[in-house]
Design a protein around this motif. Structure first.
Motif, PDB file in Angstrom:
ATOM      1  N   LYS A  46       0.815  -1.214   0.000  1.00 35.01           N
ATOM      2  CA  LYS A  46       0.000   0.000   0.000  1.00 35.01           C
ATOM      3  C   LYS A  46       0.851   1.268   0.000  1.00 35.01           C
ATOM      4  O   LYS A  46       1.866   1.373   0.661  1.00 35.01           O
ATOM      5  CB  LYS A  46      -0.909   0.021   1.227  1.00 35.01           C
ATOM      6  CG  LYS A  46      -1.977  -1.051   1.217  1.00 35.01           C
ATOM      7  CD  LYS A  46      -3.156  -0.670   0.340  1.00 35.01           C
ATOM      8  CE  LYS A  46      -4.001   0.418   0.991  1.00 35.01           C
ATOM      9  NZ  LYS A  46      -5.228   0.683   0.218  1.00 35.01           N
ATOM     10  N   ASP A  48       0.116   5.837  -0.343  1.00 38.14           N
ATOM     11  CA  ASP A  48      -0.948   6.834  -0.185  1.00 38.14           C
ATOM     12  C   ASP A  48      -0.890   7.884  -1.297  1.00 38.14           C
ATOM     13  O   ASP A  48      -1.359   9.000  -1.131  1.00 38.14           O
ATOM     14  CB  ASP A  48      -0.865   7.503   1.185  1.00 38.14           C
ATOM     15  CG  ASP A  48       0.458   8.240   1.384  1.00 38.14           C
ATOM     16  OD1 ASP A  48       1.310   8.200   0.473  1.00 38.14           O
ATOM     17  OD2 ASP A  48       0.621   8.868   2.446  1.00 38.14           O
ATOM     18  N   LYS A  51      -4.318   9.046  -2.057  1.00 36.48           N
ATOM     19  CA  LYS A  51      -5.190   9.183  -0.894  1.00 36.48           C
ATOM     20  C   LYS A  51      -6.053  10.431  -1.027  1.00 36.48           C
ATOM     21  O   LYS A  51      -5.567  11.516  -1.351  1.00 36.48           O
ATOM     22  CB  LYS A  51      -4.347   9.263   0.378  1.00 36.48           C
ATOM     23  CG  LYS A  51      -5.179   9.304   1.660  1.00 36.48           C
ATOM     24  CD  LYS A  51      -4.277   9.321   2.880  1.00 36.48           C
ATOM     25  CE  LYS A  51      -5.106   9.339   4.160  1.00 36.48           C
ATOM     26  NZ  LYS A  51      -4.234   9.356   5.369  1.00 36.48           N
ATOM     27  N   GLY A  78      -4.111   3.944  -2.676  1.00 31.11           N
ATOM     28  CA  GLY A  78      -4.860   4.648  -1.637  1.00 31.11           C
ATOM     29  C   GLY A  78      -6.086   5.387  -2.115  1.00 31.11           C
ATOM     30  O   GLY A  78      -6.696   6.137  -1.332  1.00 31.11           O
TER      31      GLY A  78
END
Length: 323
Positions: A46, A48, A51, A78
């Motif tokens: 994962k 981000d 995000k 993300g």
């Protein structure tokens, strides 16, 4: 790693065709995809990078691997990922494509990934919504992310594909994969050959920047790689081949037919495969020749790189339309 630390200034707010890219774009995408490829083999996959962004996958045609690949790519970066499939699309209830596009735009997503049976549909969504759009396959027109993952797979084996000889065999006429691959391979100075029966080659194939063959043995001579394509019967309006048995005899890829190519010739297929028709099962599963599963693995990595690059131009950015 967030978007702010992503150094390359990717010049495209959409990815609608392989031909819209330049060699530096491809180099940067491959470098980034290489990082994602290695990370995807680690327990913690994962990031981000996306995000807070919303990615809508809008698929008007059935899809398994492309939809799953884009979904996985978005989630590993993300993003909030939402899938709309053909069975649930409002166009099935009579809504126009323009109304669907404007309705989705009103939900304020940041990225659209569009697959549609009509050429130009992804460009239409990009124009109507103004949202950064990635073409996940439009009719027989383009499939740029597939071409990128195919060439990325080859580049992992060879380093550069310039000067390499690559044959694309089968149902060229209905293949968006073939068209995008020829564009990208030409861009990177590979020699491309197209091979199939006259009924499955588009009339303008000789102007694609590839040499056209109807004899598979001649097409495979000294090739470094061969990509065989699925017969797309759902796009055929008539009997374009006598029978699958005869087609397999003339254009089916086997170990025997591959003897005309270089000894280390790589075998590719964008999937899904018709085993025993365009490729013999033993060759499809041969780990010394087949890179078919590696193509699938590369797909997630290259789509992560595409999403990340396109997103760098997407939200709250000022840009000129570069399409």
């Amino acid at each position: 790693m967030g978007r702010a630390s992503f150094a390359y200034d990717f010049p495209h707010r959409n990815l609608l065709s392989a031909g819209s890219l330049n060699p530096l774009d491809v180099q940067m995408l491959f470098e980034r995809a290489g990082e994602h490829f290695e990370r995807n083999r680690e327990p913690n996959k994962k990031l981000d990078a996306l995000k807070g962004l919303t990615q809508i996958n809008l698929f008007f045609e059935p899809s398994t691997r492309t939809l799953a690949s884009f979904e996985l790519a978005g989630k590993r970066l993300g993003a909030d990922v939402v899938n709309f499939s053909a069975g649930n699309a409002s166009t099935k209830k009579g809504e126009s494509l323009a109304d669907t596009a404007e309705t989705l735009a009103a939900m304020n997503p940041d990225l659209l990934v569009v697959r549609h049976q009509s050429a130009g549909a992804a460009a239409f969504f990009a124009d109507v919504t103004g949202i950064s759009t990635i073409n996940a396959g439009d009719g027989a027109h383009e499939h740029p992310s597939q071409a990128l993952l195919d060439v990325f797979t080859l580049s992992r084996h060879w380093g550069e594909i310039g000067g390499r000889r690559i044959a694309i065999v089968g149902d060229i006429a209905h293949s968006r994969v073939a068209r995008s691959n020829v564009s990208l391979m030409n861009l990177l100075n590979a020699e491309v050959r197209l091979c199939g029966p006259a009924t499955l080659l588009p009339p303008d194939a000789d102007r694609w920047g590839a040499t056209v063959f109807h004899d598979l043995d001649a097409a495979l001579e000294d090739c470094d790689a061969v990509m065989t394509l699925r017969l797309q019967r759902e796009r055929m309006s008539g009997g374009l081949i006598p029978s699958e048995r005869e087609y397999a005899a003339l254009y089916g890829l086997t170990h025997k037919r591959l003897e005309a190519a270089k000894p280390d010739c790589l075998v590719m297929h964008p999937g899904p495969m018709n085993r025993g028709v365009e490729i013999h099962p033993a060759l499809a599963d041969d780990p010394d020749r087949s890179v078919i599963l590696e193509q699938v693995e590369s797909g997630v990595a290259i789509r992560m790189a595409i999403l990340e690059m396109v997103a760098s131009r997407a939200p709250n950015m000022r840009y000129e339309d570069d399409r």
